[in-house]
Write a protein that holds these residues in place. Structure first.
Motif, PDB file in Angstrom:
ATOM      1  N   ARG A  54      -8.385-119.122   0.430  1.00  0.00           N
ATOM      2  CA  ARG A  54      -8.051-119.802  -0.824  1.00  0.00           C
ATOM      3  C   ARG A  54      -7.026-118.984  -1.602  1.00  0.00           C
ATOM      4  O   ARG A  54      -6.065-119.542  -2.169  1.00  0.00           O
ATOM      5  CB  ARG A  54      -9.305-120.020  -1.659  1.00  0.00           C
ATOM      6  CG  ARG A  54      -9.018-120.633  -3.036  1.00  0.00           C
ATOM      7  CD  ARG A  54     -10.301-120.827  -3.818  1.00  0.00           C
ATOM      8  NE  ARG A  54     -11.094-121.927  -3.271  1.00  0.00           N
ATOM      9  CZ  ARG A  54     -12.326-122.230  -3.676  1.00  0.00           C
ATOM     10  NH1 ARG A  54     -12.907-121.488  -4.610  1.00  0.00           N
ATOM     11  NH2 ARG A  54     -12.973-123.252  -3.162  1.00  0.00           N
ATOM     12  N   ARG A  55      -7.199-117.674  -1.608  1.00  0.00           N
ATOM     13  CA  ARG A  55      -6.238-116.799  -2.298  1.00  0.00           C
ATOM     14  C   ARG A  55      -4.856-116.898  -1.660  1.00  0.00           C
ATOM     15  O   ARG A  55      -3.828-116.744  -2.339  1.00  0.00           O
ATOM     16  CB  ARG A  55      -6.748-115.354  -2.244  1.00  0.00           C
ATOM     17  CG  ARG A  55      -5.932-114.359  -3.051  1.00  0.00           C
ATOM     18  CD  ARG A  55      -6.609-112.996  -3.034  1.00  0.00           C
ATOM     19  NE  ARG A  55      -6.738-112.464  -1.672  1.00  0.00           N
ATOM     20  CZ  ARG A  55      -7.468-111.388  -1.352  1.00  0.00           C
ATOM     21  NH1 ARG A  55      -8.172-110.763  -2.285  1.00  0.00           N
ATOM     22  NH2 ARG A  55      -7.513-110.970  -0.107  1.00  0.00           N
ATOM     23  N   LEU A  81     -12.681-122.154   7.184  1.00  0.00           N
ATOM     24  CA  LEU A  81     -11.872-123.304   6.780  1.00  0.00           C
ATOM     25  C   LEU A  81     -12.766-124.474   6.377  1.00  0.00           C
ATOM     26  O   LEU A  81     -12.482-125.173   5.392  1.00  0.00           O
ATOM     27  CB  LEU A  81     -10.939-123.717   7.915  1.00  0.00           C
ATOM     28  CG  LEU A  81      -9.763-122.764   8.193  1.00  0.00           C
ATOM     29  CD1 LEU A  81      -9.072-123.124   9.496  1.00  0.00           C
ATOM     30  CD2 LEU A  81      -8.762-122.782   7.034  1.00  0.00           C
ATOM     31  N   SER A  82     -13.847-124.684   7.104  1.00  0.00           N
ATOM     32  CA  SER A  82     -14.763-125.775   6.743  1.00  0.00           C
ATOM     33  C   SER A  82     -15.439-125.507   5.410  1.00  0.00           C
ATOM     34  O   SER A  82     -15.713-126.436   4.642  1.00  0.00           O
ATOM     35  CB  SER A  82     -15.807-125.979   7.838  1.00  0.00           C
ATOM     36  OG  SER A  82     -16.787-124.968   7.835  1.00  0.00           O
ATOM     37  N   PHE A  83     -15.715-124.232   5.102  1.00  0.00           N
ATOM     38  CA  PHE A  83     -16.293-123.883   3.804  1.00  0.00           C
ATOM     39  C   PHE A  83     -15.359-124.259   2.660  1.00  0.00           C
ATOM     40  O   PHE A  83     -15.806-124.581   1.552  1.00  0.00           O
ATOM     41  CB  PHE A  83     -16.588-122.387   3.738  1.00  0.00           C
ATOM     42  CG  PHE A  83     -17.887-121.977   4.402  1.00  0.00           C
ATOM     43  CD1 PHE A  83     -18.631-122.864   5.143  1.00  0.00           C
ATOM     44  CD2 PHE A  83     -18.366-120.674   4.262  1.00  0.00           C
ATOM     45  CE1 PHE A  83     -19.826-122.488   5.743  1.00  0.00           C
ATOM     46  CE2 PHE A  83     -19.559-120.286   4.852  1.00  0.00           C
ATOM     47  CZ  PHE A  83     -20.290-121.190   5.600  1.00  0.00           C
ATOM     48  N   LEU A  84     -14.043-124.225   2.922  1.00  0.00           N
ATOM     49  CA  LEU A  84     -13.051-124.588   1.902  1.00  0.00           C
ATOM     50  C   LEU A  84     -12.841-126.099   1.808  1.00  0.00           C
ATOM     51  O   LEU A  84     -12.198-126.569   0.863  1.00  0.00           O
ATOM     52  CB  LEU A  84     -11.701-123.951   2.243  1.00  0.00           C
ATOM     53  CG  LEU A  84     -11.442-122.511   1.828  1.00  0.00           C
ATOM     54  CD1 LEU A  84     -10.060-122.095   2.308  1.00  0.00           C
ATOM     55  CD2 LEU A  84     -11.548-122.353   0.327  1.00  0.00           C
ATOM     56  N   ALA A 161     -11.817-110.054   0.502  1.00  0.00           N
ATOM     57  CA  ALA A 161     -11.821-110.939  -0.671  1.00  0.00           C
ATOM     58  C   ALA A 161     -13.257-111.165  -1.102  1.00  0.00           C
ATOM     59  O   ALA A 161     -14.205-110.946  -0.351  1.00  0.00           O
ATOM     60  CB  ALA A 161     -11.144-112.266  -0.346  1.00  0.00           C
ATOM     61  N   GLU A 162     -13.408-111.618  -2.316  1.00  0.00           N
ATOM     62  CA  GLU A 162     -14.731-111.949  -2.809  1.00  0.00           C
ATOM     63  C   GLU A 162     -15.216-113.233  -2.144  1.00  0.00           C
ATOM     64  O   GLU A 162     -14.448-114.188  -1.987  1.00  0.00           O
ATOM     65  CB  GLU A 162     -14.704-112.143  -4.332  1.00  0.00           C
ATOM     66  CG  GLU A 162     -14.474-110.865  -5.109  1.00  0.00           C
ATOM     67  CD  GLU A 162     -15.604-109.866  -4.894  1.00  0.00           C
ATOM     68  OE1 GLU A 162     -16.790-110.282  -4.932  1.00  0.00           O
ATOM     69  OE2 GLU A 162     -15.312-108.682  -4.669  1.00  0.00           O
ATOM     70  N   PRO A 163     -16.470-113.279  -1.739  1.00  0.00           N
ATOM     71  CA  PRO A 163     -16.979-114.510  -1.113  1.00  0.00           C
ATOM     72  C   PRO A 163     -16.995-115.656  -2.105  1.00  0.00           C
ATOM     73  O   PRO A 163     -17.125-115.452  -3.314  1.00  0.00           O
ATOM     74  CB  PRO A 163     -18.385-114.122  -0.675  1.00  0.00           C
ATOM     75  CG  PRO A 163     -18.770-112.982  -1.566  1.00  0.00           C
ATOM     76  CD  PRO A 163     -17.502-112.234  -1.837  1.00  0.00           C
ATOM     77  N   ILE A 164     -16.854-116.853  -1.604  1.00  0.00           N
ATOM     78  CA  ILE A 164     -16.905-118.036  -2.455  1.00  0.00           C
ATOM     79  C   ILE A 164     -18.094-118.893  -2.036  1.00  0.00           C
ATOM     80  O   ILE A 164     -18.617-118.769  -0.927  1.00  0.00           O
ATOM     81  CB  ILE A 164     -15.617-118.878  -2.361  1.00  0.00           C
ATOM     82  CG1 ILE A 164     -15.473-119.470  -0.942  1.00  0.00           C
ATOM     83  CG2 ILE A 164     -14.402-118.064  -2.751  1.00  0.00           C
ATOM     84  CD1 ILE A 164     -14.454-120.572  -0.860  1.00  0.00           C
TER      85      ILE A 164
END
Length: 532
Positions: A54-55, A81-84, A161-164
């Motif tokens: 995402r970043r 990618l599926s999480f996004l 990166a920080e988890p989302i």
């Protein structure tokens, strides 16, 4: 322990990974020779990667090309990618030039995750469309290449990166775009929903309790992850039961059983010809002494029975397509006539129809058309091709393009692809059946039959790859077929090749063979007359 199917409304990749994180976080999920991830670690790593993606500018709905070799980390990228809510487009990492450019345009990819040595090819093919390239470094040289490319973002920085929190999706949402093989035309992008992908895996994991997976199973993944069979049957299917997957970097027949023993694999999915390659290895007294209990072969080959006996495993097979998913299951004896693909899977309505969509009589050949009792378990259509989507779902049924017949026992027999049948002197010739007969000659390692000339009245061209060390002539092949096939099926033209042009999944690209009719050996010129 979790060994039941999710409800239809829970048929998403997010649900399966979350279920593993909450129910058995310390159980192994996926591993390869250098990486091992539990269900908890898979969730954490994919969540961090999703934050990094995402970043990097990748958002919900973006199509992202994945040109990666087989690895556990490739699955992490897929899950991230599926999480996004982004859409992975698994692609053969050896593609370049015009074919890669076509796929970038066809699927609408705006970003890509590649190994850095392939970044230049993708940059050229996706000029003006691919805005973000994530480099998956695999060695120091690749890392140096990544560092020198201003438009490359390293995978290590993505993970830093920080988890989302993943975006909630439904079974109707698109999980991936799978590119068709392109045997009869240019590849198309098939929209594959979460429900469709998991439905394919459901039928693979629960073969009427014949080859069912449990949490204790280890699934060996040797099929390429750019293929639906590799990514779904190989990696998503084990998630259904909390099993684990062991990813092999590349299929090597001589190393197959070493990989089985090293991983402790109990289940494997094999593309049909793989069984032949494995059987061709020198026999050993230890062949039957292995941990493998069952194999899923797609498609089933005539050697399946020999494979079962020699290696002491149970096999099953299925039949389907990128568009329809699994349509047929075969859990009966491996020692069956060639061409049998099984019976319609549970929940599938199947018909055989003529060119006007009317049912054909029992035993007659017709096109397989299907629809499912549940929604969203077949493709909603092709990317950017509304006309092709309408044609696919003509009269409310998905038209598979597969010509079949049903025997008295209710078993479906594959006859041909509708576009591969040959029309000669008013007779329809099954290229598949002709190829089967020709392949019985010991001098023929592989062959393909195509029609050449005017579509309304074609001549038969048989293209042959000869068996190494076995000499065979065009005349011998024609004489071998006379009496084995109807007179109108005997090829007029024969042409030898060292190998065939192939699709990304290894299928013969028949449309490229038809031009060989102009240079092929001609039996009529040779004076060979075939009588009724």
């Amino acid at each position: 322990m979790m060994n039941s199917l999710p409800k239809l409304r829970e048929m998403t990749l997010l649900h399966l990974v979350r279920r593993g994180r909450d129910g058995y976080p310390d159980a192994l999920a996926v591993r390869d020779a250098s990486t091992s991830l539990t269900y908890g670690a898979l969730w954490d790593r994919a969540s961090r990667a999703a934050g990094g993606l995402r970043r990097a500018g990748i958002n919900h709905g973006d199509a992202v090309m994945m040109m990666l070799d087989n690895s556990a980390e490739a699955f992490v990228a897929f899950v991230a990618l599926s999480f996004l809510g982004a859409i992975p487009v698994p692609t053969n990492p050896t593609f370049r030039g015009a074919l890669l450019e076509h796929l970038v345009t066809e699927t609408g990819c705006v970003a890509a995750i590649v190994s850095s040595e392939r970044a230049a090819d993708l940059r050229a093919a996706g000029a003006g469309q691919i805005a973000t390239i994530i480099s998956r470094e695999s060695d120091p040289a690749d890392q140096a290449l990544a560092a020198s490319g201003e438009d490359l973002i390293s995978w290590s920085s993505v993970l830093d990166a920080e988890p989302i929190e993943p975006i909630e999706v439904g079974p109707w949402d698109v999980l991936a775009i799978i590119c068709t093989s392109g045997t009869t035309g240019l590849s198309k992008g098939v929209l594959t929903t979460h429900a469709q992908a998991i439905s394919m895996c459901r039928h693979l994991s629960f073969f009427q309790d014949t080859t069912s997976l449990s949490q204790e199973d280890v699934h060996l993944v040797v099929a390429p992850l750019f293929h639906a069979f590799g990514i779904f049957a190989g990696l998503v299917a084990p998630l259904l039961t909390g099993a684990s997957a062991y990813v092999v970097a590349a299929f090597r027949p001589s190393m197959f059983w070493e990989e089985v023993r090293k991983s402790g694999a109990t289940m494997a999915c094999l593309v049909g010809p793989m069984t032949d390659f494995i059987l061709a290895q020198p026999a050993s007294d230890a062949d039957a002494d292995n941990s493998l209990a069952s194999v899923y072969i797609l498609p089933r080959t005539p050697s399946a029975a020999d494979f079962e006996k020699r290696f002491n495993v149970q096999s099953a097979s299925g039949f389907g397509s990128s568009e329809a998913g699994t349509t047929m299951l075969n859990v009966e004896s491996a020692d069956v006539d060639r061409g049998i693909v099984g019976r319609p899977r549970m929940g599938l309505q199947a018909r055989l129809v003529d060119e006007h969509d009317f049912d054909v009589e029992q035993g007659e050949v017709g096109e397989l058309i299907v629809r499912d009792d549940d929604p969203w378990v077949m493709t909603p259509g092709y990317v950017g091709r509304p006309e092709a989507t309408v044609e696919l779902y003509r009269n409310g049924w998905m038209h598979t393009g597969d010509l079949m017949r049903v025997d008295d026992a209710g078993l479906f027999h594959f006859v041909d692809r509708a576009k591969d049948s040959i029309r000669r002197r008013g007779e329809n010739i099954s290229s598949f059946e002709l190829e089967l007969q020709a392949s019985d000659h010991p001098g023929i390692a592989e062959c393909a039959a195509v029609g050449v000339g005017h579509p309304a009245d074609q001549e038969v061209l048989l293209v042959v790859r000869r068996t190494q060390g076995v000499g065979v002539s065009e005349t011998e092949i024609v004489e071998f077929l006379i009496g084995r096939v109807p007179h109108f099926c005997v090829p007029r033209y024969v042409h030898f090749v060292e190998d065939f042009p192939r699709t990304p999944t290894g299928k013969i690209r028949k449309r490229d063979l038809r031009e060989l009719g102009d240079v092929a050996w001609d039996r009529e010129v040779a004076g060979i007359v075939v009588r009724r």
